[in-house]
Design an enzyme around this catalytic site. Structure first.
Site, mmCIF file in Angstrom:
data_model
loop_
_atom_site.group_PDB
_atom_site.id
_atom_site.type_symbol
_atom_site.label_atom_id
_atom_site.label_comp_id
_atom_site.label_asym_id
_atom_site.label_seq_id
_atom_site.Cartn_x
_atom_site.Cartn_y
_atom_site.Cartn_z
ATOM 1 N N LYS A 22 50.361 22.943 59.870
ATOM 2 C CA LYS A 22 49.152 23.494 60.915
ATOM 3 C C LYS A 22 49.553 25.239 60.681
ATOM 4 O O LYS A 22 48.338 25.646 60.422
ATOM 5 C CB LYS A 22 49.638 23.077 62.361
ATOM 6 C CG LYS A 22 48.383 24.109 63.391
ATOM 7 C CD LYS A 22 49.323 23.609 64.140
ATOM 8 C CE LYS A 22 50.367 24.786 65.402
ATOM 9 N NZ LYS A 22 49.557 26.416 65.877
ATOM 10 N N ASN A 23 50.609 25.745 60.687
ATOM 11 C CA ASN A 23 50.625 27.066 60.575
ATOM 12 C C ASN A 23 50.284 27.788 59.308
ATOM 13 O O ASN A 23 50.104 28.743 58.509
ATOM 14 C CB ASN A 23 51.288 27.749 60.917
ATOM 15 C CG ASN A 23 51.535 27.576 62.538
ATOM 16 O OD1 ASN A 23 50.739 27.276 63.003
ATOM 17 N ND2 ASN A 23 53.099 27.793 62.773
ATOM 18 N N CYS A 116 48.686 34.370 76.644
ATOM 19 C CA CYS A 116 49.556 32.842 77.006
ATOM 20 C C CYS A 116 50.622 32.098 77.664
ATOM 21 O O CYS A 116 51.596 32.910 77.502
ATOM 22 C CB CYS A 116 49.190 32.133 75.009
ATOM 23 S SG CYS A 116 50.636 32.130 74.320
ATOM 24 N N ARG A 121 51.508 38.182 73.880
ATOM 25 C CA ARG A 121 51.395 38.025 72.565
ATOM 26 C C ARG A 121 50.233 39.350 72.466
ATOM 27 O O ARG A 121 48.832 38.984 71.394
ATOM 28 C CB ARG A 121 50.883 36.175 72.275
ATOM 29 C CG ARG A 121 52.429 35.824 72.879
ATOM 30 C CD ARG A 121 51.591 34.255 72.119
ATOM 31 N NE ARG A 121 51.842 34.081 70.703
ATOM 32 C CZ ARG A 121 51.705 33.042 69.855
ATOM 33 N NH1 ARG A 121 51.773 31.679 70.498
ATOM 34 N NH2 ARG A 121 51.797 33.312 68.952
ATOM 35 N N ASP A 304 60.194 27.862 66.970
ATOM 36 C CA ASP A 304 58.923 26.988 67.250
ATOM 37 C C ASP A 304 59.949 25.865 67.102
ATOM 38 O O ASP A 304 59.548 24.864 67.305
ATOM 39 C CB ASP A 304 58.009 27.050 65.835
ATOM 40 C CG ASP A 304 56.886 27.896 66.332
ATOM 41 O OD1 ASP A 304 56.747 29.139 66.967
ATOM 42 O OD2 ASP A 304 55.866 28.067 65.309
ATOM 43 N N ARG A 397 47.939 19.861 69.465
ATOM 44 C CA ARG A 397 47.708 21.201 69.075
ATOM 45 C C ARG A 397 48.149 20.988 67.363
ATOM 46 O O ARG A 397 47.787 21.778 67.039
ATOM 47 C CB ARG A 397 47.664 22.196 70.090
ATOM 48 C CG ARG A 397 46.721 22.300 71.277
ATOM 49 C CD ARG A 397 46.536 23.597 71.456
ATOM 50 N NE ARG A 397 46.885 24.887 70.810
ATOM 51 C CZ ARG A 397 48.119 25.276 70.720
ATOM 52 N NH1 ARG A 397 48.524 25.672 71.571
ATOM 53 N NH2 ARG A 397 48.047 26.737 70.171
HETATM 54 C C1 UD1 Z 1 53.090 32.797 64.616
HETATM 55 C C2 UD1 Z 1 52.889 31.370 64.743
HETATM 56 C C3 UD1 Z 1 53.556 30.412 66.401
HETATM 57 C C4 UD1 Z 1 54.779 30.867 65.603
HETATM 58 C C5 UD1 Z 1 55.424 32.799 65.831
HETATM 59 C C6 UD1 Z 1 56.811 33.148 65.265
HETATM 60 C C7 UD1 Z 1 51.214 30.701 63.821
HETATM 61 C C8 UD1 Z 1 49.455 29.920 64.110
HETATM 62 N N1 UD1 Z 1 51.510 30.912 64.760
HETATM 63 O O1 UD1 Z 1 52.948 32.703 65.366
HETATM 64 O O2 UD1 Z 1 53.622 29.312 66.147
HETATM 65 O O3 UD1 Z 1 55.618 30.940 67.257
HETATM 66 O O4 UD1 Z 1 54.653 33.566 64.309
HETATM 67 O O5 UD1 Z 1 56.750 32.928 63.875
HETATM 68 O O6 UD1 Z 1 50.968 30.818 62.790
HETATM 69 N N2 UD1 Z 1 52.919 40.866 68.189
HETATM 70 C C9 UD1 Z 1 53.143 42.386 68.523
HETATM 71 N N3 UD1 Z 1 51.313 42.702 68.047
HETATM 72 C C10 UD1 Z 1 50.855 41.983 67.345
HETATM 73 C C11 UD1 Z 1 51.232 40.847 66.728
HETATM 74 C C12 UD1 Z 1 52.328 40.185 67.053
HETATM 75 O O7 UD1 Z 1 53.382 43.379 69.508
HETATM 76 O O8 UD1 Z 1 50.055 42.631 66.615
HETATM 77 C C13 UD1 Z 1 54.976 40.785 68.326
HETATM 78 C C14 UD1 Z 1 54.467 39.248 68.710
HETATM 79 O O9 UD1 Z 1 54.253 39.615 70.634
HETATM 80 C C15 UD1 Z 1 56.409 38.900 69.118
HETATM 81 C C16 UD1 Z 1 56.436 39.036 67.277
HETATM 82 O O10 UD1 Z 1 55.136 40.079 66.731
HETATM 83 O O11 UD1 Z 1 56.988 39.142 69.401
HETATM 84 C C17 UD1 Z 1 56.139 38.332 66.369
HETATM 85 O O12 UD1 Z 1 54.874 37.468 66.603
HETATM 86 P P1 UD1 Z 1 53.513 36.434 65.345
HETATM 87 O O13 UD1 Z 1 54.615 36.663 63.907
HETATM 88 O O14 UD1 Z 1 52.998 37.316 65.336
HETATM 89 O O15 UD1 Z 1 53.320 35.814 66.097
HETATM 90 P P2 UD1 Z 1 52.428 34.598 65.199
HETATM 91 O O16 UD1 Z 1 51.766 35.222 63.998
HETATM 92 O O17 UD1 Z 1 51.562 34.934 66.764
#
Ligand code: UD1
Length: 418
Positions: A22-23, A116, A121, A304, A397
């Site tokens: 998925k990711n 969420c 996030r 995850d 999902r």
């Molecule tokens: C992706 C995965 C999700 C997984 C996560 C961490 C997808 C679609 N989803 O989510 O399943 O759990 O990686 O491996 O691929 N953060 C910030 N600011 C930002 C973005 C992130 O502070 O702009 C923080 C988040 O709150 C979190 C950390 O960075 O604490 C990691 O998040 P991130 O790697 O961005 O997760 P996703 O890409 O949303």
């Protein structure tokens, strides 16, 4: 709304295949917006999040056509470069259309995703990254407004190794003028898969899979064809299903190196695990030890898989300490596991699990997010009596036909209307 009814199932046995990731699928599908024409993707799983992505791509003028696990995306210039709240609220990953739209058409309007279940996030790192490439970014009335007549390569150091942020930036930088260097880039296998697809389209991305990614911008990209990698989180979940029931389960069509941290922890706990290039097998084990984990960016223990591993630890001998270092609120499943009789003390980012084999009791529980749903299904397999997991749409999902896959291994599980 559907629910899942799970009965105590005894040892699961047999072989089961992993679906496409998925990711990986989500960013790669969004990357198609970087090149008009027909893109072909294979091994795309049937999931709600993929449907939501197609819905958004359709709104952005693309046609999507599915034949089995092959998905063709015909991209043309959208009339409106806008992702509305209706789609974005269903799937946070919708933010991944920001980079491609901005790079290809010079503008993008994307609804803010909102909070969420697993925390606030934020998307600040995505926005800062676009700004560093020269885009003008504004947040107004719940929307991110981005404009850039031209993006220019830059060096960007991410404060957190953000997966989505790295993906958005890689896509945008592919069509920027000059070179972009991403420091403290996420190293997840899905980043490598996206880089491979961008390069097939004609981009010049190197270093994906390490913490420094270099992207030399090109003027134009062209559609290509790609096979999506297997879903490592699904593979890990199925492996844990075999383990927790004391069965022998071979998970096929996966990449064992992508779940090495899980395999190591399970071995430490007492499981015998064998693997070859594309499959991994857990062998029957009647008693295992509590082993601590701390979630971390790849190649560390995947956040995850934290909830599913916690369920496994409820059946271990002794105590394990589970530390969640990625998300601030990812223990929602603890309350539900406790309703089933698990002995867990949650603190803010740490949960102490006191394992007692065979002490879970079936009960109605509520799925709170995608991976939490899976952990409750796993618990149901070994609980005494019937477990009903409500709000199973979370599961849909991200897991393709989980109940069919588990049933094929001998699980007693069925879907019903709530
Ligand atoms: C992706 C995965 C999700 C997984 C996560 C961490 C997808 C679609 N989803 O989510 O399943 O759990 O990686 O491996 O691929 N953060 C910030 N600011 C930002 C973005 C992130 O502070 O702009 C923080 C988040 O709150 C979190 C950390 O960075 O604490 C990691 O998040 P991130 O790697 O961005 O997760 P996703 O890409 O949303």
């Amino acid at each position: 709304m559907d629910k899942m009814i799970v009965q105590p199932s005894g040892a699961l046995n047999g072989s089961v295949k992993t679906s496409g990731a998925k990711n990986s699928s989500l960013p790669i599908l969004f990357s198609s917006l970087l090149a008009e024409g027909e893109h072909t993707f294979h091994n795309v799983p049937h999931l709600k999040d993929i449907e939501s992505t197609c819905e958004l791509l359709n709104l952005l003028g693309a046609e999507t056509l599915r034949e089995g696990t092959t998905l063709k995306v015909k991209v043309k210039r959208p009339e409106r470069m806008q992702a509305d709240y209706d789609v974005v609220r269903k799937m946070r990953a919708s933010i991944l259309c920001l980079g491609p739209l901005l790079a290809q058409y010079g503008e993008a309007v994307v609804s803010l995703p909102g909070g969420c279940a697993i925390g606030t996030r934020p998307i600040n790192l995505h926005l800062d990254a676009m700004e560093s490439l020269g885009a003008q970014m504004k947040v107004e009335k719940g929307f991110v407004l981005a404009k850039a007549p031209k993006l220019v390569g830059s060096t960007i150091l991410f404060e957190n190794a953000t997966v989505g942020g790295t993906e958005n930036l890689m896509m945008a930088a592919s069509l920027a003028e000059g070179t972009t260097i991403i420091e403290n880039a996420a190293k997840e296998p899905e980043i490598v898969d996206l880089a491979n697809y961008l390069n097939k389209m004609g981009a010049k991305v190197s270093g994906a899979g390490t913490s420094i990614i270099t992207i030399e911008g090109v003027e134009k990209l062209k559609p290509a064809e790609h096979l999506i990698i297997p879903d490592r989180i699904e593979a890990g979940t199925l492996l844990i299903a075999g383990a927790i029931t004391g069965g022998e389960v071979r998970v096929e069509d996966c990449m064992p190196e992508h779940i090495e941290s899980l395999i190591q922890k399970m071995k430490e706990s007492g499981f015998k695990i064998t693997k070859d290039k594309t499959s991994v097998t857990v062998h029957p084990c009647q008693s295992w030890q509590g082993v601590d984990i701390t979630t971390a960016p790849h190649p560390g223990f995947a956040t995850d898989l934290q909830a599913q591993y916690m369920t496994l630890m409820t059946q271990a001998e002794g105590t394990s300490v589970i530390t969640e270092s990625i998300f601030e609120n990812r223990f929602m499943h603890v309350q539900e596991l406790t309703r089933l009789g698990a002995d867990i003390t949650p603190k803010t980012r740490v949960a102490v699990v006191r394992g007692h084999k065979g002490e879970l009791q079936g009960a109605p529980v509520m799925a709170t997010d995608l991976r939490a749903s899976a952990c409750l299904v796993l618990a149901g397999l070994v609980a005494q009596g019937e477990t009903t997991v409500n709000r199973i749409y979370h599961l849909d999902r991200g897991y393709e036909k989980l109940e069919d896959k588990l049933t094929s291994l001998g699980a007693k599980i069925k879907r019903a209307k709530e």
